[in-house]
Scaffold this active site. Structure first.
Site, PDB file in Angstrom:
ATOM      1  N   SER A  83       1.818  -9.652  -0.855  1.00  0.00           N
ATOM      2  CA  SER A  83       1.463  -8.228  -0.761  1.00  0.00           C
ATOM      3  C   SER A  83       1.725  -7.615   0.607  1.00  0.00           C
ATOM      4  CB  SER A  83      -0.007  -8.047  -1.140  1.00  0.00           C
ATOM      5  OG  SER A  83      -0.827  -8.887  -0.344  1.00  0.00           O
ATOM      6  N   GLU A 113      -9.630   6.111   3.045  1.00  0.00           N
ATOM      7  CA  GLU A 113     -10.468   5.079   3.639  1.00  0.00           C
ATOM      8  C   GLU A 113      -9.549   3.904   3.959  1.00  0.00           C
ATOM      9  OE1 GLU A 113      -9.910   5.261   0.416  1.00  0.00           O
ATOM     10  OE2 GLU A 113      -9.192   3.200   0.236  1.00  0.00           O
ATOM     11  N   LYS A 117       0.824  -1.220   0.000  1.00  0.00           N
ATOM     12  CA  LYS A 117       0.000   0.000   0.000  1.00  0.00           C
ATOM     13  C   LYS A 117       0.858   1.270   0.000  1.00  0.00           C
ATOM     14  CE  LYS A 117      -4.093  -2.037   0.308  1.00  0.00           C
ATOM     15  NZ  LYS A 117      -5.126  -1.912  -0.728  1.00  0.00           N
TER      16      LYS A 117
HETATM   17  C1  PLP Z   1      -1.557  -6.938   2.612  1.00  0.00           C
HETATM   18  C2  PLP Z   1      -2.721  -6.642   1.705  1.00  0.00           C
HETATM   19  N1  PLP Z   1      -2.799  -7.307   0.538  1.00  0.00           N
HETATM   20  C3  PLP Z   1      -3.819  -7.093  -0.319  1.00  0.00           C
HETATM   21  C4  PLP Z   1      -4.831  -6.192  -0.014  1.00  0.00           C
HETATM   22  C5  PLP Z   1      -5.962  -6.040  -0.980  1.00  0.00           C
HETATM   23  O1  PLP Z   1      -5.950  -4.833  -1.661  1.00  0.00           O
HETATM   24  P1  PLP Z   1      -5.565  -4.699  -3.172  1.00  0.00           P
HETATM   25  O2  PLP Z   1      -6.402  -5.686  -3.932  1.00  0.00           O
HETATM   26  O3  PLP Z   1      -5.887  -3.299  -3.499  1.00  0.00           O
HETATM   27  O4  PLP Z   1      -4.105  -5.003  -3.333  1.00  0.00           O
HETATM   28  C6  PLP Z   1      -4.785  -5.466   1.192  1.00  0.00           C
HETATM   29  C7  PLP Z   1      -5.839  -4.500   1.540  1.00  0.00           C
HETATM   30  O5  PLP Z   1      -5.954  -4.022   2.628  1.00  0.00           O
HETATM   31  C8  PLP Z   1      -3.687  -5.704   2.071  1.00  0.00           C
HETATM   32  O6  PLP Z   1      -3.584  -5.059   3.255  1.00  0.00           O
END
Ligand code: PLP
Length: 413
Positions: free
Chosen positions: A395, A119, A97
């Protein structure tokens, strides 16, 4: 499903549509602000002072390049030839993020805004926005559903420590979708002095485009890192999809056909997005907007949504606070229809099993969101065979999810 080399992709168009999806479904009063934002964003990308500062912050503050780690024990456990983890969990603040919030806050500062709002669901985007705002001397307020405040108290505390105001949202189910609605409503009222830092590849144009550009660093680094270590064949690239920001950043350079060696072989792996099935796509406790949804309008854009017969968004469910959003970014909807990316649902139970497997094989505790992507590895092994080479975008890290995992009964007694 390997797209052909002729399948050239471009998007969005001037009105912000990726094929049929995207656009700006907002009150007239917000259109000038979105136009101003689009122009400022495009100009910033052309300005070497902006891109140079962004590059420095990526390197020195976020900690990029993030490693691409070869997880040998995991590959053996799932039956694949090689599994590489793109370690976005090692970014400052613990998730991808921050790539986006550093970009958007830098843009807010360049536009002369003194205040940002955001948000948040899992709290990860809220923490990342509060962090970037602090770094750039901007006032920050974060809208968060009351249910998510309860589930993610550690991140709430972090945001407050960073000096952000956390505004509880009690409407609806008190989760991410309600927080987006509240933030958009607030932005309409304060558009003159406030910059809205949107946390995923959703919302009205130019947000999906802007988030994609700030997150594409993930896929571009994967391609560079494959080149640097002589990986000249990738069979699949996997990422989880909530709104879709880490997935769009991972997939986009591959959809464009970028390649290490010019042959396009690495450039056209199978791209697979993991969406949250929750308790199962055949139940009403699901977040699988691609598999179970249909096209409709929410939060200013047109895309796949979980909706009732009257077009009202349905409550999305997932064990993961970051994936329980009833929609998905419009570019993903277009990718799905064009067959450029395949999207598969993963249940809570499958994600928890994958969480435990990575923790126990590699000593890496993943976010539950990322665990949805990891859960696709055994399926890919069955489909692509034991020699296949796969990259997974990890992620985020699992610290924020420890209480949820404990409640689910994983680990020691
Ligand atoms: C670690 C992590 N991975 C994935 C996501 C999912 O979001 P996005 O699909 O925008 O990557 C989030 C959302 O809070 C997250 O904190």
């Amino acid at each position: 499903m390997f797209p052909s080399a002729e399948n050239v992709y471009s998007g969005p168009d001037a009105a912000g549509f990726f094929g049929a999806y995207g656009g700006r479904f907002v009150p007239e009063t917000v259109i000038p602000a979105l136009e101003e934002l689009t122009e400022a964003f495009e100009a910033a990308l052309e300005d070497s002072e902006f891109t140079g500062e962004l590059e420095d912050l990526r390197h020195d503050y976020i900690g990029r390049h993030t490693p691409m780690y070869r997880a040998k024990r995991l590959a053996e456990a799932v039956g694949l030839g090689a599994v590489y983890l793109k370690r976005e969990d090692l970014c400052h603040t613990g998730a991808h993020k921050i790539n986006n919030t550093i970009g958007q806050c830098l843009l807010a500062k360049r536009m002369g805004k003194k205040r940002v709002i955001a948000e948040t669901g899992a709290g990860q985007h809220g923490v990342a926005t509060a962090t970037a705002a602090t770094l750039m001397g901007l006032e920050c307020a974060v809208f968060m559903g009351v249910e998510d405040i309860r589930r993610q108290s550690l991140n709430v505390y972090k945001m407050k420590l960073l000096g952000a105001e956390v505004i509880p949202v009690a409407e609806g189910t008190g989760t991410l979708a309600d927080a987006v609605t509240a933030a958009l409503r607030h932005w309409v009222e304060r558009v003159d002095d406030t910059f809205y830092v949107l946390g995923s590849a959703v919302g009205p144009h130019p947000y999906p485009l802007m988030v994609r550009e700030f997150q594409s660093v993930i896929g571009l680094e994967i391609i560079d890192q494959c080149g640097a270590r002589g990986v000249d064949r990738l069979d699949a690239v996997v990422a989880c999809v909530g709104g879709g920001s880490n997935a769009i950043g991972t997939f986009y350079p591959f959809v464009l056909g970028a390649s290490v060696n010019g042959s396009g072989v690495l450039g056209r792996p199978l791209l697979v997005g993991a969406e949250a099935a929750g308790l199962g796509v055949d139940t009403d406790k699901t977040g699988a907007s691609m598999t179970k949804g249909s096209p409709g309008v929410m939060h200013g854009f047109y895309s796949y949504l979980l909706q009732d017969d009257a077009g009202n968004p349905l409550e999305a469910y997932s064990i993961s606070a970051g994936l329980d959003y009833p929609g998905v970014g419009p570019e993903h909807a277009h990718f799905k229809d064009e067959g450029l990316v395949r999207y598969e649902p993963v249940t809570d139970a499958e994600a928890l099993a994958a969480f435990e497997q990575l923790t126990r094989t590699e000593g890496i505790i993943p976010a539950i969101e990322s665990s949805h992507a990891l859960a696709l590895l055994p399926r890919l092994a069955a489909e692509l065979g034991p020699d296949a080479v796969v990259v997974v975008t990890l992620s985020g890290r699992g610290d924020k999810d420890i209480d949820i995992v404990r409640e689910a009964g994983l680990g020691v007694d």
